[in-house]
Write a protein that holds these residues in place. Structure first.
Motif, mmCIF file in Angstrom:
data_model
loop_
_atom_site.group_PDB
_atom_site.id
_atom_site.type_symbol
_atom_site.label_atom_id
_atom_site.label_comp_id
_atom_site.label_asym_id
_atom_site.label_seq_id
_atom_site.Cartn_x
_atom_site.Cartn_y
_atom_site.Cartn_z
ATOM 1 N N GLY A 7 38.945 49.391 -3.714
ATOM 2 C CA GLY A 7 39.825 50.431 -4.238
ATOM 3 C C GLY A 7 39.094 51.712 -4.575
ATOM 4 O O GLY A 7 39.721 52.737 -4.811
ATOM 5 N N ALA A 8 37.773 51.659 -4.624
ATOM 6 C CA ALA A 8 37.003 52.867 -4.940
ATOM 7 C C ALA A 8 36.284 53.386 -3.700
ATOM 8 O O ALA A 8 35.481 54.298 -3.785
ATOM 9 C CB ALA A 8 35.981 52.554 -6.036
ATOM 10 N N ARG B 32 48.550 40.744 4.372
ATOM 11 C CA ARG B 32 49.918 40.442 4.744
ATOM 12 C C ARG B 32 49.985 39.912 6.171
ATOM 13 O O ARG B 32 50.673 38.934 6.464
ATOM 14 C CB ARG B 32 50.752 41.709 4.601
ATOM 15 N N ALA C 6 42.410 50.504 0.589
ATOM 16 C CA ALA C 6 43.350 49.666 -0.166
ATOM 17 C C ALA C 6 44.521 49.248 0.724
ATOM 18 O O ALA C 6 44.949 48.081 0.713
ATOM 19 C CB ALA C 6 43.852 50.411 -1.394
ATOM 20 N N LEU C 7 45.010 50.203 1.521
ATOM 21 C CA LEU C 7 46.115 49.861 2.430
ATOM 22 C C LEU C 7 45.642 48.861 3.473
ATOM 23 O O LEU C 7 46.376 47.933 3.833
ATOM 24 C CB LEU C 7 46.631 51.123 3.125
ATOM 25 N N GLY D 114 49.920 44.856 -8.635
ATOM 26 C CA GLY D 114 50.382 44.319 -9.903
ATOM 27 C C GLY D 114 50.010 45.195 -11.082
ATOM 28 O O GLY D 114 50.205 44.818 -12.229
ATOM 29 N N ASP D 115 49.471 46.377 -10.799
ATOM 30 C CA ASP D 115 49.114 47.300 -11.878
ATOM 31 C C ASP D 115 49.245 48.713 -11.333
ATOM 32 O O ASP D 115 49.330 48.929 -10.122
ATOM 33 C CB ASP D 115 47.686 47.040 -12.367
ATOM 34 N N ALA E 114 45.483 45.416 1.891
ATOM 35 C CA ALA E 114 46.821 44.868 1.637
ATOM 36 C C ALA E 114 47.514 44.485 2.947
ATOM 37 O O ALA E 114 48.153 43.435 3.044
ATOM 38 C CB ALA E 114 47.663 45.887 0.873
ATOM 39 N N ARG E 115 47.379 45.328 3.957
ATOM 40 C CA ARG E 115 48.046 45.052 5.239
ATOM 41 C C ARG E 115 47.388 43.885 5.977
ATOM 42 O O ARG E 115 48.081 43.092 6.624
ATOM 43 C CB ARG E 115 48.012 46.301 6.118
ATOM 44 N N ARG F 17 47.249 51.236 -11.061
ATOM 45 C CA ARG F 17 46.215 51.772 -10.179
ATOM 46 C C ARG F 17 46.423 51.283 -8.745
ATOM 47 O O ARG F 17 46.318 52.043 -7.787
ATOM 48 C CB ARG F 17 44.837 51.353 -10.694
ATOM 49 N N THR F 18 46.745 50.014 -8.602
ATOM 50 C CA THR F 18 46.932 49.489 -7.252
ATOM 51 C C THR F 18 48.198 50.056 -6.625
ATOM 52 O O THR F 18 48.228 50.354 -5.432
ATOM 53 C CB THR F 18 46.967 47.953 -7.286
ATOM 54 N N ARG G 284 50.340 56.077 -2.898
ATOM 55 C CA ARG G 284 49.980 57.472 -3.194
ATOM 56 C C ARG G 284 50.733 58.050 -4.389
ATOM 57 O O ARG G 284 50.517 59.215 -4.735
ATOM 58 C CB ARG G 284 50.193 58.421 -1.991
ATOM 59 N N MET H 183 42.241 53.743 5.309
ATOM 60 C CA MET H 183 42.479 53.840 3.880
ATOM 61 C C MET H 183 42.257 52.421 3.354
ATOM 62 O O MET H 183 43.029 51.516 3.664
ATOM 63 C CB MET H 183 43.904 54.316 3.640
ATOM 64 N N ALA I 281 46.096 62.106 4.476
ATOM 65 C CA ALA I 281 46.995 62.497 3.397
ATOM 66 C C ALA I 281 46.732 63.909 2.890
ATOM 67 O O ALA I 281 47.521 64.425 2.108
ATOM 68 C CB ALA I 281 46.869 61.510 2.243
ATOM 69 N N GLY I 282 45.625 64.534 3.280
ATOM 70 C CA GLY I 282 45.383 65.910 2.885
ATOM 71 C C GLY I 282 44.100 66.170 2.100
ATOM 72 O O GLY I 282 43.376 67.101 2.415
ATOM 73 N N LEU J 277 47.159 53.305 -5.291
ATOM 74 C CA LEU J 277 46.355 53.211 -4.073
ATOM 75 C C LEU J 277 47.221 52.870 -2.864
ATOM 76 O O LEU J 277 46.968 53.332 -1.757
ATOM 77 C CB LEU J 277 45.264 52.141 -4.232
ATOM 78 N N LEU J 278 48.229 52.055 -3.072
ATOM 79 C CA LEU J 278 49.016 51.577 -1.938
ATOM 80 C C LEU J 278 50.225 52.461 -1.620
ATOM 81 O O LEU J 278 50.832 52.307 -0.572
ATOM 82 C CB LEU J 278 49.472 50.133 -2.188
ATOM 83 N N PRO K 178 44.061 42.563 -8.854
ATOM 84 C CA PRO K 178 45.060 42.786 -7.807
ATOM 85 C C PRO K 178 44.377 42.958 -6.449
ATOM 86 O O PRO K 178 43.148 42.919 -6.350
ATOM 87 C CB PRO K 178 45.726 44.087 -8.245
ATOM 88 N N VAL K 179 45.173 43.179 -5.432
ATOM 89 C CA VAL K 179 44.641 43.522 -4.119
ATOM 90 C C VAL K 179 43.782 44.778 -4.240
ATOM 91 O O VAL K 179 44.170 45.724 -4.932
ATOM 92 C CB VAL K 179 45.814 43.793 -3.151
ATOM 93 N N ALA K 180 42.621 44.771 -3.611
ATOM 94 C CA ALA K 180 41.750 45.958 -3.581
ATOM 95 C C ALA K 180 41.336 46.417 -4.974
ATOM 96 O O ALA K 180 41.084 47.587 -5.199
ATOM 97 C CB ALA K 180 42.423 47.122 -2.830
ATOM 98 N N GLY K 181 41.237 45.482 -5.912
ATOM 99 C CA GLY K 181 40.926 45.867 -7.285
ATOM 100 C C GLY K 181 39.455 46.116 -7.552
ATOM 101 O O GLY K 181 39.105 46.687 -8.578
ATOM 102 N N GLY K 182 38.583 45.689 -6.659
ATOM 103 C CA GLY K 182 37.146 45.856 -6.899
ATOM 104 C C GLY K 182 36.626 47.101 -6.204
ATOM 105 O O GLY K 182 37.190 48.190 -6.339
ATOM 106 N N LEU L 223 53.415 44.471 -0.589
ATOM 107 C CA LEU L 223 51.963 44.653 -0.515
ATOM 108 C C LEU L 223 51.184 43.997 -1.647
ATOM 109 O O LEU L 223 49.974 43.858 -1.567
ATOM 110 C CB LEU L 223 51.626 46.143 -0.419
ATOM 111 N N GLY L 224 51.834 43.626 -2.733
ATOM 112 C CA GLY L 224 51.149 42.775 -3.706
ATOM 113 C C GLY L 224 50.464 43.476 -4.862
ATOM 114 O O GLY L 224 49.625 42.902 -5.541
ATOM 115 N N ARG M 84 54.771 70.144 0.810
ATOM 116 C CA ARG M 84 54.075 70.036 2.088
ATOM 117 C C ARG M 84 54.588 68.872 2.913
ATOM 118 O O ARG M 84 54.337 68.802 4.101
ATOM 119 C CB ARG M 84 52.562 69.944 1.871
#
Lengths: 371, 100, 500
Positions: free
Chosen positions: A31-32, A145, A137-138, C409-410, A141-142, C412-413, C419, A135, A252-253, C416-417, A24-28, C406-407, B48
């Motif tokens: 995402g970490a 897009r 992954a965002l 498909g699982d 994805a953005r 975990r993603t 929260r 962030m 996000a905190g 991430l996208l 998926p997007v940011a899967g490698g 945002l795409g 929060r």
């Protein structure tokens, strides 16, 4: 992330772009990642030049996408625990300033103004206002897009299509061929495998990193804060566990604590020594963290090349193949500059930076075989 | 009928705790959540983000909805923590930590 | 010190207890590590001793089985064969494959701020399960609790959340929960079960093979009748209402295709809604050890062994099936572990009865699973503004947005996208809902920290792969006892058996 940035800048140069990913997007590694956009940890040289270009481009994207990618120009603060380390850090910063980095020395008594919860007794530090965060992954994805590129997630590339004269004309996937006059290898830690499918060598190897994520907190840590030893770790060739905590708050905190470095292949299993070292290092910088809880930890695999520089640009060994991988732990930060350079190479424009240090074929001649 | 009668409970002497400054009687052995329920309180946290009230949800320590501040320590799971005499229990706002 | 092998059993519910007894019976030193103050798990959760309950069985079923387990535990503890560590919240089990040694890491005490580590030669995971609840508008209001949560608070704390309750959702847990609440004095205004009688009939052969189980169900039903509880089948909660706490719920009848029947909406005043849609296994410790999972459960062989050497699993962790199945699996696991730890192969004929019960009860569980599926169409009906991730307050609309545009498909993603799943509970509560909303398969999450761990506890870990201190020849037993450090790492492996 790097692929998304390449897609964005290529599309904005007028190219028709398709993005293929087996996951998926940011899967490698994206995402970490922590989303560090750092100039502070780089010594003068090609990587710093790329980082400065990238920082400028990220700021533009921050204006455009802002909160959607959680872009935060929060600045970095590098601290030194002893006068000796501080002297080295100040020298390092002086060199960076000549290369265009804003690096402001901070005396020990002014550290609490920048970071009220920092451990007392530090010798001093350097403030880097150009350091920022997204962030990841965002952001990926953005950017994808925003590029308008057509996505093919869940498509595994099984071959690189080459004509009789060796010219690359597309990729073969497990779900069909995709033809294109140019193929960009932005496969990150797996970039060496993709290069091999095209018959060329690119010695990308994984370097594992663990990140600890805490419970959500109010804004207690304001900058990206790390110990001066981190710079030495990034440039290290050691296979053993190296840890120098980078501690930062997030929009996000949670506080993120990052940056173990180990060469252990693609082993994702939990390493207690790694999380122990992260926690101890973070508490060393911010003692209040001792009673704060870690909610999760995860591993990622940084793609590194033997000289710790990425591979960016056309591959003369396979005309039509371009590389954009091997950024080690700086892939998010360097993604925008990389995308811009790749787009310029794809469209035959003059590159904004000298791309020579990033030549993908450099390991064929300078003996950089890491295997 | 009530639960105490159903199992013929003979609890020890109740102890006093406070919830947001108000004294409550709590039985030995009860968790903070049980003591609050027994006193008719079902919410002791505000989220929060939207500042919405929350209390017990899963009741077994998995969901973390019942986080509460006890004796100044935030983020205690009310459904797990036993109540002790004199406990100062406070509604937890947001992260439960008040630095800036 | 003896050379007898040590088995750490994680969880003191039916599976863990059966396993601990079976292994201790056969000469293994067992360390039973459990989060609760008393053994029993969720099924046999006991009121706190200080509450002085003289008739706790009024809230329980299968009480004689419990008495047998408790007596066995007491006997083995007194004999020093089982060390029962209560109030130990296990956050990680680390394995040293070369040495064949495990470090079981726990946080001690209700505040969970002290780290301890238990040394073992083998580990048996009986970590149980937790409830699955699918969201609906208003489900975050105080007064809305999980069905199991209402039961746990009642069994353990002898309290009710209010006076008038509705019990809703789907699954075999709803009947005993409604019966328990009613017996304890709550007015149960309705039990709304989304499965229909027809679904039960379709599974009739498999269910009829379990006369005991059916009688149990009939017993629960009779209890409800006695208390005048109205049972609505093929009926679901549409919304919970109230501003700062629950005031009423709306229920509606389900058509066969899962849609809500127009005109069937009914508003019921209540101050408590106990809701659940089945259970999910706790698999975090197993997953981090590298055990293969099958769907959302730990995969085990006929001996209840996982595919990681030295690691067994039993009970709900290996698939939801109830207390009787957990007992059978635990017994087999304990016997297998005892034999394997002595270096011998166990003879399955010796546990033939437990094996037959296991087969039968697994079939029964599969049949129940087919009956008690969440109603079709629940995800499509969920309004965009309903909070799905309770911790991070992520709405259904935001979760949907992670997929389109945002795409993701699982799971975990999506996390991430959006929260969803990044908060305190690490997605345990929202994962089934997120899976349903996004069409992603529900997979077990990866949670190397099975519980939130203070950074001070992590920082104080011994710098070894298992987090166990280096064992010197002259390691003093007293020194590795259970000292009360604010943050530290005493080893809790070799102390004397505790007595009450």
């Amino acid at each position: 992330m790097v692929g998304a940035a390449c897609a964005l800048y290529a599309a904005r140069s007028g190219l028709d772009v398709r993005v293929v990913d087996r996951g998926p997007v940011a899967g490698g590694t994206t995402g970490a990642g922590e989303g560090n956009l750092l100039v502070s940890d780089k010594e003068p040289g090609p990587e710093l030049r790329l980082a400065l270009l990238s920082a400028r481009l990220w700021a533009e994207l921050g204006d455009e996408l802002g909160a959607a990618i959680e872009y935060e120009p929060k600045g970095g603060l590098v601290v030194a625990s002893t006068p000796g380390v501080l002297a080295a850090l100040r020298d390092f910063a002086a060199g960076q300033r000549t290369a265009g980095v804003t690096a402001e020395p901070v005396d020990a008594d002014r550290l609490p103004e920048l970071e009220p919860h920092l451990a007392p007794g530090m010798a001093g530090g350097v403030h880097y206002p150009q350091d920022a965060q997204v962030m990841p992954a965002l952001a990926a994805a953005r950017l994808l897009r925003a590029s308008g590129a057509r996505l093919h997630p869940g498509h595994t590339v099984t071959g690189v299509l080459r004509a009789a004269d060796g010219t690359v004309y597309g990729v073969r996937t497990d779900r069909g061929d995709i033809h294109a006059p140019a193929v960009v290898n932005a496969a990150g830690t797996w970039g060496g495998d993709l290069a091999a499918l095209a018959g060329v060598r690119l010695p990308v190897l994984p370097r594992r990193g663990f990140v600890l994520v805490t419970e959500p907190l109010p804004r207690t840590v304001r900058h990206k804060v790390y110990a001066a030893d981190y710079v030495a770790d990034v440039a290290s060739d050691s296979a053993a566990l190296r840890t120098s905590p980078v501690v930062e708050g997030t929009a996000a905190g949670p506080v993120l604590i990052g940056a173990t470095r180990e060469r252990v292949g693609f082993d994702r299993s939990l390493s207690l020594p790694a999380v122990r070292a992260l926690a101890a290092g973070a508490i060393g910088l911010f003692p209040f963290l001792e009673r704060v809880r870690a909610l999760r930890t995860y591993a990622g695999f940084r793609p590194y090349l033997p000289d710790h520089l990425p591979a960016i640009g056309p591959d003369p060994r396979a005309p039509g193949l371009f590389h954009a991988c091997g950024h080690e732990g700086a892939g998010i930060g360097l993604a925008t500059g990389t995308g811009r350079l790749v787009a310029q190479a794809l469209t035959g424009k003059t590159p904004e930076l000298d791309p020579a240090p990033f030549r993908p074929e450099r390991f064929d001649t300078d003996g950089g075989d890491a295997r | 009928m009530n639960p105490m009668e159903l199992v013929r409970a003979r609890p020890g002497a109740s102890r006093t705790v406070t919830f947001d400054g108000r004294p409550l009687a709590a039985l030995p052995g009860q968790t903070v959540a049980a003591a609050l329920w027994a006193a008719g309180v079902t919410a002791w946290r505000s989220t929060r983000g939207a500042g919405r009230p929350r209390g017990v949800f899963c009741g077994i320590g998995v969901c973390f909805d019942c986080l509460v501040t006890v004796n100044g320590r935030p983020n205690q799971r009310a459904c797990l923590v036993p109540v002790r005499p004199g406990d100062v229990i406070r509604t937890q706002e947001g992260t439960g930590r008040d630095d800036d | 010190m003896t050379e007898r092998p040590r088995l750490a059993v994680v969880g003191a519910g039916p599976a863990g207890l059966a396993a601990a007894l079976a292994a201790a019976e056969r000469g293994v030193r067992v360390t039973l590590v459990d989060a609760a103050e008393q053994a029993g798990g969720q099924f046999y959760r006991q009121p706190a001793a200080a509450l002085g309950a003289r008739r706790p069985q009024a809230l329980h079923h299968q009480w004689r089985t419990w008495e047998r387990l408790r007596a066995g535990l007491d006997r083995h503890r007194a004999a020093g064969r089982i060390l029962h560590l209560t109030d130990h919240h296990v956050w990680c089990v680390a394995r040293d494959p070369a040495a064949g040694v495990f470090g079981v890491h726990a946080l001690r005490g209700p505040a969970q701020e002290e780290g301890v580590v238990v040394r073992a030669d083998a580990v048996l995971l009986a970590t149980g399960g937790y409830e699955r609840v699918l969201p609906f508008p208003g489900w975050t209001l105080p007064g809305v609790v999980t069905a199991g949560g209402a039961q746990a608070m009642l069994k353990g704390g002898l309290v009710l959340p209010g006076r008038t309750a509705v019990v809703a959702g789907t699954g075999p847990l709803l009947l005993p929960v409604a019966g328990g609440l009613a017996a304890a004095g709550a007015r149960v205004a309705a039990l709304a079960e989304s499965a229909g009688p027809a679904a039960l009939l379709r599974q009739a052969p498999a269910l009829a093979a379990q006369p005991g189980k059916l009688a149990e169900g009939a017993g629960y039903a009779a209890r409800l009748l006695r208390h005048g509880v109205r049972v609505l089948t093929r009926c679901t909660v549409v919304a919970a209402h109230g501003t700062d706490r629950l005031e009423a719920v709306t229920v509606a009848a389900l058509d066969r295709d899962g849609s809500l029947r127009p005109g069937s909406y009914r508003r019921i005043r209540c101050d408590t809604l106990a809701v659940g849609h089945g259970m999910l296994p706790h698999t975090d410790l197993a997953e981090t050890l590298g055990c293969s999972l099958s769907g959302t459960a730990v995969r085990v062989d006929d001996e209840q062994r996982t595919d990681v050497p030295g690691v067994w699993a039993a009970g709900e962790a290996t698939g939801i099936g109830g207390a009787a199945l957990a007992l059978a699996e635990g017994h087999i696991a304990g016997r297998s572990a005892a034999a394997r730890l002595r270096g011998t192969a166990p003879d399955p004929r010796r546990w033939a009865a437990a094996g037959r019960a296991r087969t039968r009860l697994r079939e029964f569980a599969a049949a129940l699973d087919a009956v008690y599926a969440p109603p079709a169409g629940w995800a499509e009906r969920l309004p965009d503004e309903t909070v799905v991730c309770r911790c991070e307050e992520v709405t259904a609309g935001e979760v949907r947005g992670a997929v389109d545009p945002l795409g993701a498909g699982d799971l975990r993603t999506v996390k991430l996208l959006s929260r969803a799943g990044m908060g305190w509970c690490q997605g345990r509560m929202c994962a089934p809902a997120v899976a349903g909303l996004t069409g992603c398969p529900l997979t077990a999450g990866r949670r190397p920290l099975a519980r939130p761990v203070p950074l001070g506890v992590l920082a104080a870990l011994p710098d070894t792969d298992t987090g166990l201190p280096e064992t010197g020849d002259d390691l003093a037993e007293a020194e590795v006892g259970r000292t009360a450090a604010e943050v530290g790492h005493p080893v809790a492996d070799a102390g004397p058996p505790e007595t009450d």
